[in-house]
Design a protein around this motif. Structure first.
Motif, PDB file in Angstrom:
ATOM      1  N   PHE B  86       0.850  -1.180   0.000  1.00 30.76           N
ATOM      2  CA  PHE B  86       0.000   0.000   0.000  1.00 30.76           C
ATOM      3  C   PHE B  86       0.886   1.231   0.000  1.00 30.76           C
ATOM      4  O   PHE B  86       1.637   1.464   0.939  1.00 30.76           O
ATOM      5  CB  PHE B  86      -0.914   0.019   1.222  1.00 30.76           C
ATOM      6  CG  PHE B  86      -1.653  -1.269   1.412  1.00 30.76           C
ATOM      7  CD1 PHE B  86      -2.356  -1.823   0.366  1.00 30.76           C
ATOM      8  CD2 PHE B  86      -1.635  -1.924   2.625  1.00 30.76           C
ATOM      9  CE1 PHE B  86      -3.036  -3.017   0.524  1.00 30.76           C
ATOM     10  CE2 PHE B  86      -2.318  -3.120   2.789  1.00 30.76           C
ATOM     11  CZ  PHE B  86      -3.019  -3.669   1.737  1.00 30.76           C
ATOM     12  N   GLU B  88       1.047   4.200   0.934  1.00 31.02           N
ATOM     13  CA  GLU B  88       0.433   5.224   1.777  1.00 31.02           C
ATOM     14  C   GLU B  88       1.500   6.131   2.385  1.00 31.02           C
ATOM     15  O   GLU B  88       2.465   5.654   2.980  1.00 31.02           O
ATOM     16  CB  GLU B  88      -0.299   4.510   2.907  1.00 31.02           C
ATOM     17  CG  GLU B  88      -1.573   5.165   3.325  1.00 31.02           C
ATOM     18  CD  GLU B  88      -2.417   4.164   4.104  1.00 31.02           C
ATOM     19  OE1 GLU B  88      -2.212   4.047   5.302  1.00 31.02           O
ATOM     20  OE2 GLU B  88      -3.266   3.494   3.484  1.00 31.02           O
ATOM     21  N   PRO B  95      -2.963   7.691   0.096  1.00 32.60           N
ATOM     22  CA  PRO B  95      -2.328   6.708  -0.785  1.00 32.60           C
ATOM     23  C   PRO B  95      -1.764   7.381  -2.034  1.00 32.60           C
ATOM     24  O   PRO B  95      -2.414   8.241  -2.616  1.00 32.60           O
ATOM     25  CB  PRO B  95      -3.479   5.768  -1.173  1.00 32.60           C
ATOM     26  CG  PRO B  95      -4.621   6.124  -0.288  1.00 32.60           C
ATOM     27  CD  PRO B  95      -4.414   7.534   0.154  1.00 32.60           C
ATOM     28  N   SER B  96      -0.585   6.993  -2.416  1.00 32.68           N
ATOM     29  CA  SER B  96       0.051   7.596  -3.589  1.00 32.68           C
ATOM     30  C   SER B  96      -0.186   6.744  -4.817  1.00 32.68           C
ATOM     31  O   SER B  96      -0.066   5.524  -4.776  1.00 32.68           O
ATOM     32  CB  SER B  96       1.551   7.730  -3.352  1.00 32.68           C
ATOM     33  OG  SER B  96       2.212   7.944  -4.579  1.00 32.68           O
ATOM     34  N   ALA B  97      -0.514   7.395  -5.933  1.00 34.77           N
ATOM     35  CA  ALA B  97      -0.673   6.677  -7.192  1.00 34.77           C
ATOM     36  C   ALA B  97       0.600   6.805  -8.028  1.00 34.77           C
ATOM     37  O   ALA B  97       0.677   6.295  -9.132  1.00 34.77           O
ATOM     38  CB  ALA B  97      -1.868   7.234  -7.961  1.00 34.77           C
TER      39      ALA B  97
END
Ligand code: GTP
Ligand code: MG
Ligand code: ZN
Lengths: 294, 113
Positions: B86, B88, B95-97
């Motif tokens: 995750f 995060e 949360p990072s994309a």
């Protein structure tokens, strides 16, 4: 055959009742899967010679037994694609050529894939031509349910295998008139683990999470949700009865996959169906405009 | 998750490269695998012991260089090392994309005779 999860011996895969390898398809016949390693092997060859001397000195033999020759290193630096990845890319190219938008629907057993698809085809209306491939271990119940919509349906019985792969799909489309279709939906085998590891060549992957499964499914089985473009929270009409914690569920989905488009839908009451249908239409149009660019 | 397919593909590449270089034996196959691929090194090793039989890599070892992930947090405007799968941000919990490192999946080199 599924060494991934050890979920069973190789079962004979069948397409509409016929053994899969007897079904002809332009995507399978007479074509070997493209072999990336072959095309790159010449680079690797030259490369290995360039570096031969350095590496012989880097890796002297000092572990006891006598060899008359030394180990040498071959530099490869090549991305790894599985055989399924390569076939999936072929499928994708083929589908683009046919101008059909392909959706792969994954979830645990019983999350509501068949019912959602049946209602989605109805919601898309007669102007949108939809075809379906449905994967199941056995029985053609789902295929029959989907045929009530009037859409052409091809059934893949995987025997004991827990997921569809790109080759099965390549064979299954052999008997379909893809040119006549706008959208091809693939209902994967109900399974939380293996389908997420197998690209089928789809444009859009949709994972379902039914409210009856519990909010923490995405955390327990991240890959299923992680590699999806959209998540449909299904059976919303049961949310209250199940004391479904909506905020926690959405939060968990976002933790695993911050990019996913999320829809809350009840196929039974029709709640949320319009937004879901509009999304499919939008994604299809967007894909179309990308491919038609020179 | 798709460890078996990955090892199969790595073995195919390794064998064809080794043959092209005139080698008769593969002693070691080195892979680089990013944290965010979710690939489990133990599962790779298990798949290797199942699949290497009858190939030039029959007795080869699989060495995995595990690449820790680096994500970018848009709110804090900084890089961070996420825990697990995750991405995060440890400070703002968003949360990072944007995964900057950790998606690697490659065969780096071979040790051959
Ligand atoms: N209340 C309610 N029930 C639903 C809804 N969607 C599906 N169901 C019921 O849930 C059960 C499973 O639905 P299916 O559509 O067969 O689920 P599936 O994911 O296709 O199942 P498999 O193909 O076996 O993995 C059926 O009894 C459906 O009637 C919904 O929106 N609301
Ligand atoms: Mg079904
Ligand atoms: Zn932050």
């Amino acid at each position: 055959m599924c060494l991934e999860c050890g979920c069973g011996l190789p079962g004979p895969t069948r397409i509409d009742g016929k053994p899969a390898d007897e079904v002809s398809s332009p995507l399978v016949e007479g074509v070997e899967a493209p072999n990336h390693s072959h095309t790159h092997s010449h680079d690797g060859y030259t490369h290995s010679h360039d570096h031969l001397h350095d590496h012989e000195h880097d890796h002297p033999h000092d572990h006891g037994h006598d060899h008359s020759h030394t180990h040498r290193q071959i530099d490869v630096h090549q991305a790894i694609f599985t055989a399924n990845d390569r076939l999936a890319e072929r499928n994708r190219g083929f589908f683009r050529g046919m101008e059909v938008f392909v959706v792969n629907v994954v979830s645990s057993p019983g999350s509501g894939k068949t019912m959602l698809l049946t209602k989605t085809i109805e919601a898309l209306g007669e102007d949108m031509h939809v075809g379906v491939i449905v994967g199941d271990l056995e029985t053609d119940n789902d295929a029959r349910r989907l045929r009530t919509t009037g859409a052409p349906v091809v059934q893949i019985s995987t025997g004991t295998l827990c997921h569809l792969d790109a080759e099965m799909v390549a064979r299954a489309v052999g008997g379909m008139d893809l040119k006549a279709l706008d959208i091809l939906v693939i209902e994967n085998v109900g399974n939380l683990v293996c389908p997420s590891g197998f690209d089928l060549g789809e444009d859009l992957r949709v994972a379902l999470l039914s409210v009856t499964e519990g909010e923490d499914k995405p955390l327990k089985y991240p890959p299923l949700f992680r590699f999806a473009d959209a998540v449909v929270v299904s059976k919303m009409d049961l949310a209250v009865a199940c004391e479904f914690d909506r905020d926690a569920a959405l939060d968990n989905i976002r933790r695993v996959n911050p990019r996913a488009d999320v829809f809350e839908v009840s196929a039974k009451t029709g709640e949320g169906m319009d937004a879901w249908r509009d999304y499919l239409n939008r994604m299809r149009t967007r894909r179309g405009s990308l491919t038609s660019r020179p | 998750m798709h460890e078996v397919g990955i090892v199969q593909s790595a073995l195919d590449i390794a064998e064809s490269q080794a043959r092209a270089a005139g080698a008769t034996k593969i002693h070691e196959i080195r892979l680089r695998i990013g944290q965010m691929t979710g690939i489990v090194p133990e599962a790779l090793e298990h798949a290797m012991t199942v699949l290497r039989g009858g190939t030039l890599a029959e007795n080869a070892e699989l060495t995995v260089e595990y690449v820790p992930a680096v994500c970018w947090c848009v709110s804090c405007e900084k890089e961070f090392a996420p825990k697990g799968l995750f991405g995060e941000c440890p400070d703002c919990r968003v949360p990072s994309a944007d995964i900057r490192r950790g998606m690697e999946l490659e065969i780096v080199s071979l040790e051959v005779d």
